[in-house]
Design an enzyme around this catalytic site. Structure first.
Site, PDB file in Angstrom:
ATOM      1  N   THR A 110     -10.230 -22.654   3.240  1.00 44.73           N
ATOM      2  CA  THR A 110     -10.513 -23.892   2.518  1.00 44.73           C
ATOM      3  C   THR A 110     -10.489 -23.567   1.026  1.00 44.73           C
ATOM      4  O   THR A 110     -11.324 -22.808   0.533  1.00 44.73           O
ATOM      5  CB  THR A 110     -11.882 -24.473   2.916  1.00 44.73           C
ATOM      6  OG1 THR A 110     -11.850 -24.829   4.300  1.00 44.73           O
ATOM      7  CG2 THR A 110     -12.195 -25.724   2.092  1.00 44.73           C
ATOM      8  N   LYS A 185      -9.199 -31.823   4.163  1.00 46.03           N
ATOM      9  CA  LYS A 185     -10.422 -31.054   4.444  1.00 46.03           C
ATOM     10  C   LYS A 185     -11.555 -31.524   3.546  1.00 46.03           C
ATOM     11  O   LYS A 185     -12.726 -31.574   3.969  1.00 46.03           O
ATOM     12  CB  LYS A 185     -10.160 -29.561   4.246  1.00 46.03           C
ATOM     13  CG  LYS A 185     -11.379 -28.668   4.521  1.00 46.03           C
ATOM     14  CD  LYS A 185     -11.872 -28.769   5.945  1.00 46.03           C
ATOM     15  CE  LYS A 185     -13.106 -27.913   6.189  1.00 46.03           C
ATOM     16  NZ  LYS A 185     -12.827 -26.465   6.260  1.00 46.03           N
ATOM     17  N   LYS A 253     -19.743 -24.429  -1.581  1.00 47.88           N
ATOM     18  CA  LYS A 253     -18.453 -24.035  -2.164  1.00 47.88           C
ATOM     19  C   LYS A 253     -17.427 -25.133  -1.950  1.00 47.88           C
ATOM     20  O   LYS A 253     -16.707 -25.536  -2.860  1.00 47.88           O
ATOM     21  CB  LYS A 253     -17.979 -22.716  -1.540  1.00 47.88           C
ATOM     22  CG  LYS A 253     -16.687 -22.153  -2.134  1.00 47.88           C
ATOM     23  CD  LYS A 253     -15.427 -22.603  -1.421  1.00 47.88           C
ATOM     24  CE  LYS A 253     -15.269 -21.937  -0.081  1.00 47.88           C
ATOM     25  NZ  LYS A 253     -13.963 -22.275   0.577  1.00 47.88           N
TER      26      LYS A 253
END
Length: 302
Positions: A110, A185, A253
């Site tokens: 990611t 995502k 994050k």
């Protein structure tokens, strides 16, 4: 080392593949590839972990990403962040230094959409392919081979790589040009943040009323409130167990990537920003490695 759960694999293709990064997700994903019959070469920053994987799954170990990629038709990668992806691709010992013409690099990290576009363009200039393909489903999804994969890049390269990704996935979807997988995502993480906070508030509220919350979950999980989070994390949240799935540090994050993208596209994310501040509180209370369902700890005594 967690054992992968056997599944019925798609028909094998005569391909040599590599896997860079044997963390909580990459290790079982690479294991499924080997179990499906592919010849798999692995690279990991910690060589001992790579050797352990190779002993269990009868694969090969490379000492650098470039060595791992040299003979591979498809190179899979699952590392930590933008910088780690650059190291694996364009670094001095990265895969791009040795990939053969037409080979495909599939990144399950990611990252930002910007770095995906950056390494995609470099790949095109080198006559190779790059697909950004972040996953959802957590470690359990990787172990069971039922991940959801969101893909961006050239459709022709995607079509070649998809049958191999199917080995460790339940759903592999092409979404468009480079960066599309990473943007999808981000949408996923926004949804999860709101869902987990709502579930946390509901469970804490219900406990204060004196209800038998396991029975409450049993009934509402069959109605309009049903969600993956409720089905898979509701009971463990009641039991104050938070060692499942995706860690708070990683969620923050990812949400940082979301906020960076929102600054570019002008999206307003008031609820997501609030939930991110709640995750910061969980971190401050020592919950960095708890899973994302630990939001409930702010609302009740653990």
């Amino acid at each position: 080392m967690p054992a992968i759960q056997a599944k019925e694999y798609p028909k094998n293709l005569p391909l040599s593949v590599s896997f860079l990064g044997l963390g909580a997700m990459g290790l079982p994903m690479a294991g499924h590839l080997a179990a499906a019959g592919y010849s798999v070469t692995v690279y990991n920053r910690n060589p001992a972990k790579a050797e352990q994987w190779a002993n269990e799954f009868k694969g090969k170990v490379a000492t650098t990403p470039a060595e791992a990629a040299k003979e591979a038709d498809i190179i899979f990668c699952c590392v930590g962040n933008d910088d780690a992806l650059r190291e694996m691709t364009t670094g001095s010992q990265g895969a791009y230094q040795s990939m053969k013409a037409g080979a495909i690099f599939v990144d399950h990290t990611t990252t930002s959409a910007e770095v995906a576009k950056e390494v995609y363009q470099i790949a095109r200039e080198k006559g190779i392919h790059f697909i950004d393909a972040p996953v959802s489903g957590g470690q359990a999804g990787a172990i069971n081979g039922v991940l959801t994969v969101m893909c961006g890049g050239d459709e022709e390269a995607f079509n070649k790589a998809k049958p191999v990704m199917d080995v460790f996935s339940r759903s592999v979807i092409y979404l468009g040009k480079s960066g599309s997988g990473q943007l999808a995502k981000m949408v996923n993480q926004i949804c999860i943040a709101g869902l987990v906070q709502g579930l946390s508030e509901a469970l804490a509220f219900g406990e204060r009323t004196g209800l038998d919350m396991e029975k409450v979950l049993a009934v509402i999980s069959k109605g309009a409130a049903q969600s993956w989070q409720m089905e898979n994390r509701g009971k463990t949240m009641l039991e104050n167990k938070f060692d499942f799935g995706f860690a708070v540090d990683w969620m923050r994050k990812d949400l940082g990537l979301v906020f960076d993208e929102a600054a570019r596209n002008g999206a307003e994310l008031p609820v997501t920003r609030l939930v991110d501040s709640f995750y910061a509180e969980v971190q401050a209370n020592g919950g960095n490695r708890w899973d994302t369902s630990s939001l409930i700890t702010r609302l009740k005594k653990v």
